[in-house]
Write a protein that holds these residues in place. Sequence first.
Motif, mmCIF file in Angstrom:
data_model
loop_
_atom_site.group_PDB
_atom_site.id
_atom_site.type_symbol
_atom_site.label_atom_id
_atom_site.label_comp_id
_atom_site.label_asym_id
_atom_site.label_seq_id
_atom_site.Cartn_x
_atom_site.Cartn_y
_atom_site.Cartn_z
ATOM 1 N N LYS A 45 -7.069 -39.984 103.332
ATOM 2 C CA LYS A 45 -7.620 -38.564 104.016
ATOM 3 C C LYS A 45 -8.565 -38.266 102.868
ATOM 4 O O LYS A 45 -9.176 -37.061 103.039
ATOM 5 N N TYR A 46 -8.443 -38.462 101.491
ATOM 6 C CA TYR A 46 -9.259 -38.055 100.486
ATOM 7 C C TYR A 46 -10.109 -38.919 99.914
ATOM 8 O O TYR A 46 -9.700 -39.822 99.310
ATOM 9 N N PRO A 47 -11.326 -38.551 99.876
ATOM 10 C CA PRO A 47 -12.447 -39.500 99.180
ATOM 11 C C PRO A 47 -12.250 -39.374 97.755
ATOM 12 O O PRO A 47 -11.639 -38.394 97.401
ATOM 13 N N PRO A 48 -12.718 -40.361 97.084
ATOM 14 C CA PRO A 48 -12.336 -40.459 95.393
ATOM 15 C C PRO A 48 -12.880 -39.331 94.673
ATOM 16 O O PRO A 48 -12.225 -38.628 93.814
ATOM 17 N N HIS A 49 -14.140 -38.841 95.392
ATOM 18 C CA HIS A 49 -14.510 -37.508 94.424
ATOM 19 C C HIS A 49 -13.899 -36.103 94.777
ATOM 20 O O HIS A 49 -13.921 -35.107 94.168
ATOM 21 N N LEU A 50 -12.867 -36.162 95.833
ATOM 22 C CA LEU A 50 -12.190 -35.085 96.075
ATOM 23 C C LEU A 50 -10.844 -35.040 95.846
ATOM 24 O O LEU A 50 -9.872 -34.125 96.208
ATOM 25 N N ILE A 51 -10.272 -36.172 95.227
ATOM 26 C CA ILE A 51 -8.826 -36.329 94.957
ATOM 27 C C ILE A 51 -8.461 -35.268 93.911
ATOM 28 O O ILE A 51 -9.137 -34.947 92.906
ATOM 29 N N ASN A 52 -7.336 -34.607 94.007
ATOM 30 C CA ASN A 52 -6.847 -33.688 93.251
ATOM 31 C C ASN A 52 -6.170 -34.343 91.979
ATOM 32 O O ASN A 52 -4.859 -34.498 92.075
ATOM 33 N N TYR A 53 -6.951 -34.986 90.935
ATOM 34 C CA TYR A 53 -6.378 -35.763 89.989
ATOM 35 C C TYR A 53 -5.386 -35.174 89.054
ATOM 36 O O TYR A 53 -4.362 -35.361 88.816
ATOM 37 N N ARG A 54 -5.722 -33.720 88.569
ATOM 38 C CA ARG A 54 -4.912 -32.902 87.775
ATOM 39 C C ARG A 54 -3.636 -32.666 88.506
ATOM 40 O O ARG A 54 -2.491 -32.766 87.806
ATOM 41 N N ALA A 55 -3.748 -32.257 89.715
ATOM 42 C CA ALA A 55 -2.433 -32.014 90.577
ATOM 43 C C ALA A 55 -1.479 -33.286 90.649
ATOM 44 O O ALA A 55 -0.236 -33.222 90.678
ATOM 45 N N ASN A 56 -2.213 -34.582 90.739
ATOM 46 C CA ASN A 56 -1.323 -35.545 90.948
ATOM 47 C C ASN A 56 -0.445 -36.153 89.749
ATOM 48 O O ASN A 56 0.495 -36.441 89.682
ATOM 49 N N PHE A 85 -12.826 -48.374 79.719
ATOM 50 C CA PHE A 85 -13.649 -47.808 80.713
ATOM 51 C C PHE A 85 -14.870 -47.180 80.258
ATOM 52 O O PHE A 85 -15.032 -46.725 79.112
ATOM 53 N N ILE A 86 -15.836 -46.983 81.336
ATOM 54 C CA ILE A 86 -17.158 -46.133 81.069
ATOM 55 C C ILE A 86 -17.165 -45.248 81.971
ATOM 56 O O ILE A 86 -16.861 -45.605 83.213
ATOM 57 N N ASP A 87 -17.399 -43.790 81.792
ATOM 58 C CA ASP A 87 -17.187 -42.838 82.754
ATOM 59 C C ASP A 87 -18.712 -42.512 83.288
ATOM 60 O O ASP A 87 -19.395 -41.974 82.517
ATOM 61 N N PHE A 88 -19.071 -42.840 84.460
ATOM 62 C CA PHE A 88 -20.224 -42.138 85.065
ATOM 63 C C PHE A 88 -19.929 -41.194 86.542
ATOM 64 O O PHE A 88 -20.639 -41.139 87.352
ATOM 65 N N THR A 89 -18.750 -40.554 86.154
ATOM 66 C CA THR A 89 -18.183 -39.550 87.099
ATOM 67 C C THR A 89 -19.165 -38.174 86.796
ATOM 68 O O THR A 89 -19.622 -38.321 85.608
ATOM 69 N N LYS A 90 -19.144 -37.327 87.723
ATOM 70 C CA LYS A 90 -20.205 -36.329 87.586
ATOM 71 C C LYS A 90 -19.245 -34.776 87.618
ATOM 72 O O LYS A 90 -19.791 -33.879 87.001
ATOM 73 N N VAL A 91 -18.825 -34.586 88.807
ATOM 74 C CA VAL A 91 -18.108 -33.442 89.065
ATOM 75 C C VAL A 91 -16.671 -33.061 88.934
ATOM 76 O O VAL A 91 -16.286 -32.054 89.629
ATOM 77 N N ARG A 92 -16.254 -34.249 88.535
ATOM 78 C CA ARG A 92 -14.415 -33.725 88.575
ATOM 79 C C ARG A 92 -13.815 -33.011 87.374
ATOM 80 O O ARG A 92 -14.331 -33.203 86.190
ATOM 81 N N PRO A 93 -13.013 -32.202 87.767
ATOM 82 C CA PRO A 93 -12.285 -31.546 86.482
ATOM 83 C C PRO A 93 -11.482 -32.756 85.646
ATOM 84 O O PRO A 93 -10.948 -33.520 85.881
ATOM 85 N N VAL A 94 -11.728 -32.725 84.220
ATOM 86 C CA VAL A 94 -11.550 -33.880 83.381
ATOM 87 C C VAL A 94 -10.436 -33.610 82.349
ATOM 88 O O VAL A 94 -10.092 -34.510 81.537
ATOM 89 N N THR A 95 -9.796 -32.421 82.416
ATOM 90 C CA THR A 95 -9.053 -31.955 81.374
ATOM 91 C C THR A 95 -8.169 -31.171 81.647
ATOM 92 O O THR A 95 -8.303 -30.143 82.704
ATOM 93 N N PHE A 96 -6.857 -31.038 81.204
ATOM 94 C CA PHE A 96 -6.067 -29.820 81.209
ATOM 95 C C PHE A 96 -6.226 -28.693 80.223
ATOM 96 O O PHE A 96 -5.852 -27.283 80.628
ATOM 97 N N TYR A 97 -6.831 -29.131 79.309
ATOM 98 C CA TYR A 97 -7.081 -28.158 78.154
ATOM 99 C C TYR A 97 -8.323 -27.572 78.129
ATOM 100 O O TYR A 97 -9.354 -28.393 77.729
ATOM 101 N N GLU A 98 -8.403 -26.299 78.530
ATOM 102 C CA GLU A 98 -9.807 -25.734 78.856
ATOM 103 C C GLU A 98 -10.082 -24.325 78.170
ATOM 104 O O GLU A 98 -10.717 -23.383 78.602
ATOM 105 N N GLY A 99 -9.119 -24.516 76.744
ATOM 106 C CA GLY A 99 -9.519 -23.217 76.092
ATOM 107 C C GLY A 99 -8.869 -21.976 76.856
ATOM 108 O O GLY A 99 -7.920 -21.924 77.425
#
Length: 280
Positions: free
Chosen positions: A56-67, A103-117
């Motif tokens: 039900k979730y396309p790859p760009h909308l998966i909640n990776y941080r929650a997972n 890996f090489i990262d060509f993603t664009k709009v995903r939250p990519v870290t837990f550490y956001e200052g």
Amino acid sequence: MLGVIGGSGLYQVDDINILDEVNISTPYGEPSDRYIIAEYRGKKAVFLPRHGKGHKYPPHLINYRANIWGFRKLGVDRILSVSAVGGINPLLKPGDFVLSDQFIDFTKVRPVTFYEGVYTIYDETDGKDDLVSEYLKNNRVVHIDVTDPFCSSMRKTLSDILDEKGYRYHKKGTYIATEGPRLETSAEIKAFSILGADIVGMTLVPEIVLARELSMHFASINVVTNLAAGISGERLTSDEVIQMMKEKNDQIKEIILSFIEKVPEKPDCNCEDVLDGAAI
């Protein structure tokens, strides 16, 4: 404990004993689905369908941080990722397994870290006394090393299993991660080939980065479901991806069962040291 991310049917094996199915709440939102806690030959593993049951979730909308955070809350410290990929390297054939080592990262709009200052979200219920908790609680900015992002010990275990079973596979492979959900153009695939990519997919990043930020061990086994855009000369479809994954399903399950049984409790690697000296 081992966590396995992949399709919703991977834990539906006769020899696996399902102990529980749990919903986990996280400060980052809801994970893709319930976590399946299972046991095989005295060892526990936690399964999560990456896209949710029914895809039900396309790859760009998966909640990776929650997972990934949900795995932490359940005590998981090692993750095995199972993915379908397109083949770029001409040595690859549909049906081959590939053990990613880069890996090489060509993603664009995903939250990519837990550490956001100063914008960091701290989970008050975490309850763990480690660098992850310390850095999050104190709003630290963190730059992890990803020179060698995959766990060498887990990759060795996977390689031994694949050798034992005689399945066609490749010990190394650079995975290029694209945003999706569209497939790539033939020009993009040509460019990715020049960059050194062997396989292309839409889910590895930021999954692996987030796991590494939590000092988890991470390995990825990929199934080449089709040749990437422009290589075969044929139009790409989702049907061929689904069909190949169905054909490889029994082999994938055998690999996972062997991995649950054989993965070392204490991997011989330095993955757990990734946060040492990483915070500013």
